[in-house]
Design an enzyme around this catalytic site. Structure first.
Site, PDB file in Angstrom:
ATOM      1  CG  LEU A 296      47.807   2.051 -20.406  1.00 24.86           C
ATOM      2  CD1 LEU A 296      47.620   2.776 -21.728  1.00 24.86           C
ATOM      3  CD2 LEU A 296      47.062   2.754 -19.295  1.00 24.86           C
ATOM      4  CB  THR A 297      45.242  -4.002 -17.568  1.00 22.22           C
ATOM      5  OG1 THR A 297      46.161  -3.925 -16.481  1.00 22.22           O
ATOM      6  CG2 THR A 297      44.706  -5.411 -17.667  1.00 22.22           C
ATOM      7  CB  CYS A 380      47.223  -3.506  -9.287  1.00 26.00           C
ATOM      8  SG  CYS A 380      45.799  -4.260 -10.096  1.00 26.00           S
ATOM      9  CE  LYS A 419      51.259   3.422 -12.726  1.00 25.42           C
ATOM     10  NZ  LYS A 419      50.047   3.445 -11.909  1.00 25.42           N
ATOM     11  CG  HIS A 449      47.586   6.944 -10.133  1.00 21.40           C
ATOM     12  ND1 HIS A 449      46.726   5.944 -10.517  1.00 21.40           N
ATOM     13  CD2 HIS A 449      46.955   8.108 -10.436  1.00 21.40           C
ATOM     14  CE1 HIS A 449      45.633   6.473 -11.028  1.00 21.40           C
ATOM     15  NE2 HIS A 449      45.751   7.789 -10.972  1.00 21.40           N
ATOM     16  CB  ALA A 504      47.381   5.985 -17.571  1.00 15.86           C
TER      17      ALA A 504
END
Length: 634
Positions: A296-297, A380, A419, A449, A504
């Site tokens: 997690l950014t 991303c 991912k 995701h 997340a």
């Protein structure tokens, strides 16, 4: 990472607004009444009212002002009268948030030579910091508490007089005390690994680090490219019998390529033949049926991961790191690779878009960091990453993606994971086409995701599509990710046949979700228990970032970023229908006590108040801009 928080909709107690979570009617309230209650009931960190009328005269000038009361939503016509000619309310993301320098909160700072047991200052008379301990203590900000977490845990506080809890370990003559018994108990203990060594940083800056395995792989890429071009030029060749031009067949081209690229089968045995590991010989990680805390950014920092490990997370991963920044030896980027001793299965996630930089970065991590796996971020969605071909952009660049995966696999001694998202466009899924290819490229695990890049968080994750992809990926483990906020959501996800679950936003809203899943129950956690969780985070933050003013404010900033998610949690005892769904907005409600109501506020000023209960008053020049413009504090 996207923060999809929206401004809550004003509601009446007898009206159910579409999209809001279903709460018991006795707890529902209006926006005006909610903020009136929170503001009127607030008392300062020490338990005294912070209004000017309740303060002694000598405290009024030096005390920190309370944040402004949240401005209520008004009609466009009224808004135009108060200085908004365009009639638009503040919304969207704060994409260019100002960065406050960590040393901006202290006017006078103590020289590190004084902090480190009065060592000789190397700068002499040119030093810009204070060397007089008494003068520094007179101008220093007031201590936050009576006990220092670092001193109580390790027997010594490395921040000495600059610690914001210095009274706990400072003598009247400004000497730092030590607990010999605790120091001996912690002797040889390495709590955090993967720190960037100064020698390696200098080598990276001078570009003197050798990447032998990477150069070997990149040389084969260059040779293959050159020979492919030669074959392409020779596809149209002269017919020896008639002298006419003819096009070579695919079989002839392949035969020609095989002839030009002979395989070496004899000769002396070299180190390369012995050392190079096959895929089956690399370090193995058991991914089956594990709970994976997503990288997690911003919020997925080391203190937060420690909390999630305590609540039952099986696998943790560092925040996304840019491969180019790692290769340049940037200290801030290498900090994302740090691993706490409690993280037994830990990986790092890297982002890049070129085979050369990604391969070199993988070799750098392999030789200088202690990790169990390396993850490629090809999911991303942010423009900064996507537009240069990284993140989701890799999913549409198969040739580059293949070269990156094969190159990283060539240099790594640990598993390589990937991912991805369902695709880039909302109604054009491509993950099912990519997964069979990644199996051929020897990927050890895939995380999917269930949303596309364009979709972001506007709709629910597509778990039916994740089910399809899970069957295609077998026997390679595939983890599903998206919309898990309760153990019931996790049970439904496991029924799809995925190997494990990545969590997340659910972990940001309630990190105890890992306990709920493992114990198959809904945990009606109290507000005091949640405050204890935040207190543990603040202690872990002080240990990680420091207990001086700089470390305290850094810990506060990351806590506030986390509270922007945690405020969305609705206590189980207040819900009309259990469990809470991740896409349901929390309506305005009164908690079972004041603290529960305060924690439900989506206004940054109230998050500041919570932080002040744990980390003391904010400095006068403190500014916090969350990712969403609707909640700001200046």
């Amino acid at each position: 990472m996207e923060n999809a928080m929206e401004e809550p909709v004003e509601k009446k107690t007898d009206v159910v607004v579409k999209g809001d979570a279903a709460l018991k009617t006795q707890f529902l309230t209006t926006k005006d009444k909610f903020h009136e209650f929170v503001d009127s009931g607030w008392k300062g960190p020490k338990g005294h009212k912070t209004s000017d009328n309740d303060k002694p005269e000598e405290e009024k000038e030096t005390s920190v002002e309370e944040p402004e009361i949240k401005k209520f939503k008004v009609d466009p016509e009224e808004r135009n009268k108060v200085g908004k000619p365009d009639g638009k309310r503040i919304r969207g993301q704060n994409k260019s948030r100002p960065h406050t320098k960590p040393n901006a909160f202290e006017e006078k700072r103590l020289c590190p030579s004084v902090i480190q047991d009065n060592k000789e200052c190397t700068y002499g008379d040119k030093c810009i910091f204070l060397h007089d301990a008494a003068e520094y203590m007179a101008s220093k900000l007031a201590d936050i508490g009576e006990s220092c977490y670092l001193y109580d845990t390790f027997g010594k506080c490395g921040y000495g007089l600059s610690c914001r809890y210095a009274k706990a370990h400072t003598t009247p003559d400004f000497k730092t005390m030590e607990n010999a018994e605790l120091i001996k108990a912690n002797e040889g203990r390495e709590t955090v690994r993967n720190s960037l060594k100064k020698e390696l940083q200098n080598q990276l800056r001078k570009r003197s680090v050798a990447f032998k395995k990477s150069e070997e792989y990149l040389k084969t890429l260059a040779n293959n490219k050159e020979k492919t071009q030669q074959l392409g030029n020779a596809v149209v060749s002269a017919d020896p019998t008639g002298g006419e031009q003819r096009v070579s067949t695919k079989a002839e081209t392949q035969a020609s390529q095989d002839k030009q690229l002979p395989v070496k089968t004899i000769g002396p045995l070299t180190d390369e033949d012995v050392i190079k590991l096959r895929q089956c010989e690399k370090k193995q990680v058991d991914f089956q049926d594990k709970l994976y805390l997503a990288p997690l950014t911003t919020c997925g920092n080391l203190p937060f991961r420690r909390l999630c490990k305590r609540f039952g997370a099986d696998i943790t991963c560092g925040e996304m790191a840019m491969c180019t920044n790692l290769l340049q030896g940037q200290q801030s980027e290498w900090a994302l690779l740090k691993r706490h001793e409690s993280e037994d299965v830990f990986g790092v996630q890297v982002e890049g878009c070129f085979p050369d930089t990604m391969t070199r970065c993988a070799e750098l991590i392999n030789n200088n960091a202690d990790v169990d796996f390396v993850d490629i971020n090809s999911g991303c969605p942010i423009d900064l990453v996507y537009k240069k071909g990284g993140g989701c952009g890799l999913m549409t660049r198969n040739r580059k993606f293949e070269q990156i995966i094969k190159g990283m696999n060539h240099v790594l001694d640990v598993p390589l994971t990937v991912k991805i998202r369902t695709g880039v466009q909302e109604k054009c899924n491509i993950a099912h086409k990519l997964i069979p290819e990644m199996k051929k490229w020897d990927v050890s695990m895939i995380t999917l995701h269930g949303r596309s890049r364009e979709q972001r968080y506007t709709k629910l994750a597509d778990w039916d599509y994740i089910t399809t992809c899970s069957k295609l990926a077998s026997p390679v483990p595939l983890f599903g990710n998206g919309d898990i906020l309760s153990y019931e959501d996790a049970m439904k996800a496991k029924e799809t046949g995925v190997s494990g679950i990545m969590i997340a936003r659910g972990a940001l809203i309630k990190p105890w979700i890992f306990t709920e899943i493992k114990e198959s129950r809904h945990w009606d956690i109290s507000s005091n228990e949640r405050l204890d969780v935040l207190r543990d985070f603040s202690n872990f933050g002080l240990e990680h970032w420091g207990s001086d003013t700089r470390g305290v404010e850094k810990t506060r900033t990351f806590m506030l970023e986390w509270l922007s998610f945690m405020c969305r949690y609705i206590p189980v005892g207040l819900l009309e229908r259990v469990p809470q769904k991740i896409n349901e907005r929390p309506p305005f409600y009164m908690g079972r006590n004041y603290l529960e109501s305060l924690m439900a506020s989506q206004h940054a000023g109230d998050w500041i108040r919570i932080s002040e209960m744990l980390l003391g008053p904010v400095p006068k020049n403190f500014i916090f801009l969350p990712k969403h413009k609707a909640n700001a504090y200046k």
